[in-house]
Design an enzyme around this catalytic site. Structure first.
Site, PDB file in Angstrom:
ATOM      1  N   ASN A   1      63.916  56.116 -50.344  1.00 34.34           N
ATOM      2  CA  ASN A   1      65.134  55.860 -49.579  1.00 34.34           C
ATOM      3  C   ASN A   1      66.332  55.676 -50.486  1.00 34.34           C
ATOM      4  O   ASN A   1      67.400  56.258 -50.258  1.00 34.34           O
ATOM      5  CB  ASN A   1      64.958  54.609 -48.718  1.00 34.34           C
TER       6      ASN A   1
ATOM      7  N   ARG B   1      58.315  54.164 -50.602  1.00 32.92           N
ATOM      8  CA  ARG B   1      59.246  54.085 -49.471  1.00 32.92           C
ATOM      9  C   ARG B   1      60.609  53.602 -49.965  1.00 32.92           C
ATOM     10  O   ARG B   1      61.643  54.215 -49.699  1.00 32.92           O
ATOM     11  CB  ARG B   1      58.718  53.146 -48.409  1.00 32.92           C
TER      12      ARG B   1
ATOM     13  N   SER C   1      52.663  52.993 -51.025  1.00 33.84           N
ATOM     14  CA  SER C   1      53.599  53.258 -49.928  1.00 33.84           C
ATOM     15  C   SER C   1      54.803  52.327 -50.019  1.00 33.84           C
ATOM     16  O   SER C   1      55.939  52.738 -49.780  1.00 33.84           O
ATOM     17  CB  SER C   1      52.895  53.120 -48.584  1.00 33.84           C
TER      18      SER C   1
END
Lengths: 274, 159
Positions: free
Chosen positions: A217, A213, A209
């Site tokens: 992004n 993440r 994660s």
């Protein structure tokens, strides 16, 4: 735009291709032309652009902070020192807020993660064509300037953090304690395989994660910059300026999230069971 | 977009950066921050101390000033009293002196008068004698008074 002769999908593809060095399927070593060629190189290939830019930025971070650290420090701080100390205090406060044990590694680790990611993300704010175009001029066919849009980069850091989580879990709780934490929660002992499965998933999801993440992004942000760059010249700034301003927030926010989650995960690794 | 050996390289780079930061960047920065913190705390404490001291000094100064006021008014009162005394004293002295001087002057005047009188008397007597001489000179006739003089001289000779 670099190269008017490219179609837009070629343009996007070009921007999203790393400069990969590895062994071609025919046995010769060299730079992959295009992502398919890079894929054919298999695992043993290096994204030279990601490595070079991230190492340059990391060295820049260490150089600047080292300079501030060795400058005469007791008096009224100068501009650079003030800035560095502000960042350090910010990171130190974050660590103190969420890390309850004592470990001299955590704060420098968090500082490194935070500043390094901020610097790498900030490369996103450099207009998308500047550096790749310069690279093309000197003969570098592909150049992806934002290291955090390369999953290798984000996964590398996340795996580093994962190693630390496992290392400190075992160091603090002992191998048995770590195993007990994985196996005997949240259900009673007779459901051990199920517990183990759950806890392992949650353990492994931490680095994944973290990495995804940040990668997601930054990749999305970069993609939007590229799309904006394909607009006609007059319309570009109307979109790229607000997006860049918004992206300043994302740049720092993602670095902060990565840092904070690292602290939290390592804090959990240091605490005795649930 | 492919996972490849970059992953390993980046992990190594990551650990090297973290290690370097932990070894050479973080400790001096923290030391500097701690030092500055201590210095600022010290400065603030010193400032507070200074303020307290100033307050104390102000109180003390007020005390001293009011004391000085009281003392000054005491001194003025005393001086006034003393001045009055001195004036009285001077007046008395002056009066005494004046009386003395007056007495002396009176005595002198008396003396002067007496001596003047004496001189006058002498002069008058001299004048009288002179006048008498003149008279006697004109009156005396050797022949006429021969017997008288002879008388006297014989008396003197017998004596």
């Amino acid at each position: 735009m670099s190269g008017e002769n490219l179609t837009s999908s070629e343009y996007i593809k070009h921007h999203l291709t790393n400069l990969t060095y590895g062994q071609h399927p025919d046995g010769s070593w060299g730079i992959a032309h295009g992502s398919e060629a890079a894929k054919e190189m298999g695992f043993w290939a290096l994204n030279i652009d990601t490595l070079a830019i991230s190492i340059i930025l990391g060295s820049l971070f260490l150089y600047v902070f080292k300079k501030a650290a060795t400058a005469p420090t007791t008096g009224v701080p100068s501009g650079l020192q003030n800035f560095v100390e502000m960042v350090v205090e910010f990171v130190d406060d974050s660590v103190k807020d969420s890390f309850n044990s004592r470990n001299p590694l955590i704060a420098p680790l968090s500082l490194t993660i935070f500043v390094w990611i901020v610097l790498m993300n900030t490369m996103d704010l450099v207009p998308v064509d500047y550096i790749p175009h310069l690279g093309q001029m000197v003969g570098i066919p592909y150049l992806k300037v934002v290291p955090t849009t390369d999953p290798n980069m984000t996964f590398a850091m996340a795996i580093g953090v994962f190693f630390l989580i496992v290392f400190y879990s075992i160091k603090v709780k002992g191998p048995g304690g770590f195993f007990a934490e994985l196996a005997f929660h949240p259900f009673p002992k007779f459901l051990m395989p199920f517990n183990l499965f759950l806890e392992l998933v949650s353990l492994i999801s931490k680095p994944i994660s973290l990495a995804l993440r940040l990668f997601g992004n930054m990749y999305a942000g970069e993609m939007i910059f590229i799309l904006i760059a394909m607009l006609p010249l007059g319309a570009q700034w109307a979109l790229s300026v607000p997006w860049a301003i918004f992206h300043i927030l994302i740049v720092i926010l993602q670095a902060f999230i990565f840092m904070t989650l690292t602290i939290v995960y390592l804090s959990m690794a240091h605490e005795e069971s649930h | 977009m492919n996972i490849n050996a970059t992953l390993i390289g980046q992990t190594i780079a990551f650990f090297i950066f973290v290690w370097f930061c932990m070894k050479y960047v973080w400790p001096p920065l923290m030391a500097a921050l701690e030092e500055r913190k201590a210095k600022i705390a010290e400065g603030l404490a010193a400032g507070e101390r200074g303020q307290k001291e100033q307050e104390l000094a102000e109180v003390r100064a007020k005390d001293v000033i009011s004391g000085a006021h009281a003392e000054a008014s005491d001194i003025i009162n005393l001086a006034n009293v003393r001045a009055g005394e001195m004036i009285e004293e001077a007046k008395g002295k002056a009066r005494e002196e004046a009386a003395k001087v007056k007495k002396g002057a009176e005595a002198e005047i008396e003396q002067e008068v007496a001596s003047a009188r004496e001189v006058l008397r002498e002069q008058v007597s001299a004048l009288a004698i002179a006048a008498a001489e003149q008279i006697i000179k004109s009156e005396i006739d050797a022949t006429k008074h021969k017997t008288l003089i002879d008388n006297v001289s014989s008396q003197l000779g017998s004596a």
